[in-house]
Each structure stands twice: as structure tokens, then as C-alpha cells.
Write a protein that holds these residues in place. Structure first.
Motif, short mmCIF file in Angstrom:
data_model
loop_
_atom_site.label_atom_id
_atom_site.label_comp_id
_atom_site.label_asym_id
_atom_site.label_seq_id
_atom_site.Cartn_x
_atom_site.Cartn_y
_atom_site.Cartn_z
N THR A 121 9.51 -5.28 30.90
CA THR A 121 8.53 -5.31 31.99
C THR A 121 7.87 -6.68 32.14
N GLY A 122 8.19 -7.60 31.26
CA GLY A 122 7.63 -8.95 31.36
C GLY A 122 6.17 -9.05 30.98
N ASP A 123 5.72 -8.18 30.09
CA ASP A 123 4.33 -8.24 29.62
C ASP A 123 4.05 -9.60 28.99
N ASP A 124 2.77 -9.98 29.01
CA ASP A 124 2.40 -11.20 28.30
C ASP A 124 2.64 -10.97 26.80
N GLU A 125 2.82 -12.05 26.06
CA GLU A 125 3.21 -11.97 24.65
C GLU A 125 2.20 -11.19 23.81
N LYS A 126 0.93 -11.39 24.04
CA LYS A 126 -0.10 -10.69 23.26
C LYS A 126 0.00 -9.17 23.47
N SER A 127 0.17 -8.74 24.71
CA SER A 127 0.29 -7.31 25.01
C SER A 127 1.57 -6.74 24.40
N ARG A 128 2.65 -7.50 24.52
CA ARG A 128 3.92 -7.04 23.97
C ARG A 128 3.82 -6.84 22.46
N LEU A 129 3.26 -7.81 21.76
CA LEU A 129 3.14 -7.71 20.31
C LEU A 129 2.25 -6.54 19.91
N LYS A 130 1.17 -6.33 20.66
CA LYS A 130 0.28 -5.21 20.37
C LYS A 130 1.03 -3.88 20.54
N HIS B 151 4.33 -3.40 20.42
CA HIS B 151 5.36 -3.26 19.40
C HIS B 151 4.77 -2.92 18.04
N ARG B 152 3.65 -3.53 17.71
CA ARG B 152 3.00 -3.21 16.43
C ARG B 152 2.61 -1.74 16.38
N ALA B 153 2.06 -1.24 17.48
CA ALA B 153 1.70 0.18 17.54
C ALA B 153 2.94 1.06 17.40
N THR C 64 0.85 -1.19 0.00
CA THR C 64 0.00 0.00 0.00
C THR C 64 0.89 1.24 0.00
N ALA C 65 1.18 1.75 -1.19
CA ALA C 65 2.07 2.89 -1.33
C ALA C 65 1.54 4.14 -0.66
N ASP C 66 0.23 4.25 -0.58
CA ASP C 66 -0.37 5.45 0.00
C ASP C 66 -0.57 5.35 1.51
N ASP C 67 -0.25 4.20 2.10
CA ASP C 67 -0.39 4.02 3.55
C ASP C 67 0.75 3.15 4.07
N LEU C 68 1.93 3.73 4.11
CA LEU C 68 3.11 2.98 4.57
C LEU C 68 3.01 2.53 6.03
N PRO C 69 2.42 3.31 6.93
CA PRO C 69 2.28 2.80 8.30
C PRO C 69 1.46 1.50 8.37
N ALA C 70 0.36 1.44 7.64
CA ALA C 70 -0.45 0.21 7.63
C ALA C 70 0.32 -0.94 7.00
N TYR C 71 1.07 -0.65 5.94
CA TYR C 71 1.91 -1.66 5.29
C TYR C 71 2.94 -2.20 6.27
N ALA C 72 3.59 -1.32 7.01
CA ALA C 72 4.59 -1.75 7.99
C ALA C 72 3.94 -2.60 9.09
N GLY C 73 2.75 -2.23 9.54
CA GLY C 73 2.04 -3.02 10.53
C GLY C 73 1.70 -4.41 10.01
N ALA C 74 1.25 -4.49 8.76
CA ALA C 74 0.93 -5.78 8.16
C ALA C 74 2.19 -6.63 7.97
N LEU C 75 3.29 -6.00 7.59
CA LEU C 75 4.56 -6.72 7.49
C LEU C 75 4.99 -7.26 8.85
N PHE C 76 4.86 -6.44 9.88
CA PHE C 76 5.18 -6.88 11.24
C PHE C 76 4.41 -8.15 11.58
N ASP C 77 3.11 -8.14 11.30
CA ASP C 77 2.27 -9.31 11.57
C ASP C 77 2.77 -10.54 10.81
N ALA C 78 3.12 -10.35 9.54
CA ALA C 78 3.59 -11.47 8.72
C ALA C 78 4.93 -12.00 9.23
N PHE C 79 5.81 -11.11 9.66
CA PHE C 79 7.11 -11.55 10.18
C PHE C 79 6.95 -12.29 11.51
#
Length: 189
Positions: A159-168, A170-172, A73-88
Motif C-alpha cells: 500500500t506504500g505506507d510510510d516506513e514508520k507506519s509499515r514497521l509499526k 509489521h512489529r505488531a 524473556t522465556a515467559d514472554d516470547l511475543p515481547a522477545y520476538a518484538g524486541a528481536l524485530f527492533d534489533a534486526f
């Protein structure tokens, strides 16, 4: 039952992916790839030419899967980066494979160069800027999407957050960093 060359090729690509992720290009062994396929060594050379060509084929196939999973998504690089993060996060072996590529074959292939230039030009066109700025913004998005994956666990989660919170979290952070950094490069709309 007859010989299925496409099935053999697919098995070789899958076995090679696992081998290259684990050992890189230099450490990978054609004998292990053939054994794990299962196929004979000669099939590797017949289908791919060399171990280095097999590595390129594996990388190209995996990057194509990534491109299919994460539309650009050339017009929305932040969303593209978030989707790449999820894929990685879903396939961390892809990052490991690209790290091996960077270490052992740092030059860009013609296909790799063309893919990056095409995306950078699309970014430039979408934001009314030049190719160099489009490439800078694209590289910021790619780097941000991968950034937390290279960080030791104690640093990425002090801080030892649970994995779901940490990923959320980091994605943000990935999305916010691309908005801030790439956004500074683009003309105001």
C-alpha cells in the motif's frame, strides 16, 4: 607507541564483519579483511586460525551483542520476538550474516546448540511443557522476528505506507503471530 594486540583483534573482527556480510564465507577474502583492518594477513591466522574460524568468531561476537541488546524473556516470547524485530531493523547486516551462515555452514556449532537448548529449556520451564515444545515455540519467535526482513519491498509494503507506519504494522504482526502460534503450543495457564 606500542603494539596493541586487542585493538588489532577488534579491527580485524570489524573488517571481517563487513567482508562476511558483503561476500559470505566463500566469497570473503583474507587480503581485503587485512587491508581494511588495517593489519597483516598473518595476524588473522595468529588470532583466529583460519578464515572459517574468523567467521565463527565474528558471528559469535555479533550474536553476543544481540543477546546484550535483547534480553531473553522465556515467559514472554511475543515481547522477545518484538524486541528481536527492533534489533534486526536496527542492524540488518546481522540477518545477512546469519543467512550466509545458514547457506555456507548449516551445521550448528556446539555453542550455538547449547544456546538454543538453554533457551528452549527456559521456555519449557516457564510454560510447564517439554523441551521439544519449548524449542518449537522458540523457533516460531525467531522466525517471526525475521520474517519481514526477507520479503521483497513491493510485497512487504503493497500500500506504500510510510516506513514508520509499515514497521509499526509489521512489529505488531510479529507479536500477534508469536502469541497465536507459540501460544497454541503452550498449556493454558
Amino acid at each position: 607507541m606500542g603494539y596493541d594486540s586487542s585493538a588489532t583483534r577488534a579491527r580485524l573482527l570489524e573488517a571481517a564483519y563487513e567482508e562476511f556480510v558483503a561476500h559470505g564465507l566463500a566469497g570473503a577474502r583474507v587480503e581485503r579483511i587485512a587491508k581494511n583492518a588495517p593489519a597483516n594477513k598473518q595476524a588473522i591466522y595468529a588470532y583466529f586460525g583460519s578464515k572459517a574460524d574468523l567467521f565463527d568468531a565474528v558471528l559469535g561476537a555479533r550474536l553476543q551483542v544481540l543477546a546484550d541488546v535483547v534480553p531473553f524473556t522465556a515467559d514472554d516470547l511475543p515481547a522477545y520476538a518484538g524486541a528481536l524485530f527492533d534489533a534486526f531493523i536496527a542492524d540488518p547486516d546481522l540477518i545477512r550474516l546469519t543467512q550466509w551462515k545458514t547457506l555456507e555452514k548449516p551445521e550448528a556449532s556446539p555453542a550455538e546448540l547449547e544456546a538454543h537448548l538453554t533457551k528452549a529449556q527456559a521456555v519449557a520451564d516457564a510454560h510447564g511443557t517439554d523441551l521439544e515444545t519449548g524449542m518449537d515455540a522458540l523457533m516460531i519467535a525467531l522466525a517471526a522476528a525475521q520474517s519481514w526482513l526477507f520479503t521483497p519491498p513491493a510485497i512487504r509494503n503493497p500500500t506504500g505506507d510510510d516506513e514508520k507506519s509499515r514497521l509499526k504494522r509489521h512489529r505488531a504482526a510479529v507479536i500477534a503471530s508469536v502469541e497465536a502460534l507459540a501460544g497454541r503450543l503452550m498449556p493454558a495457564e
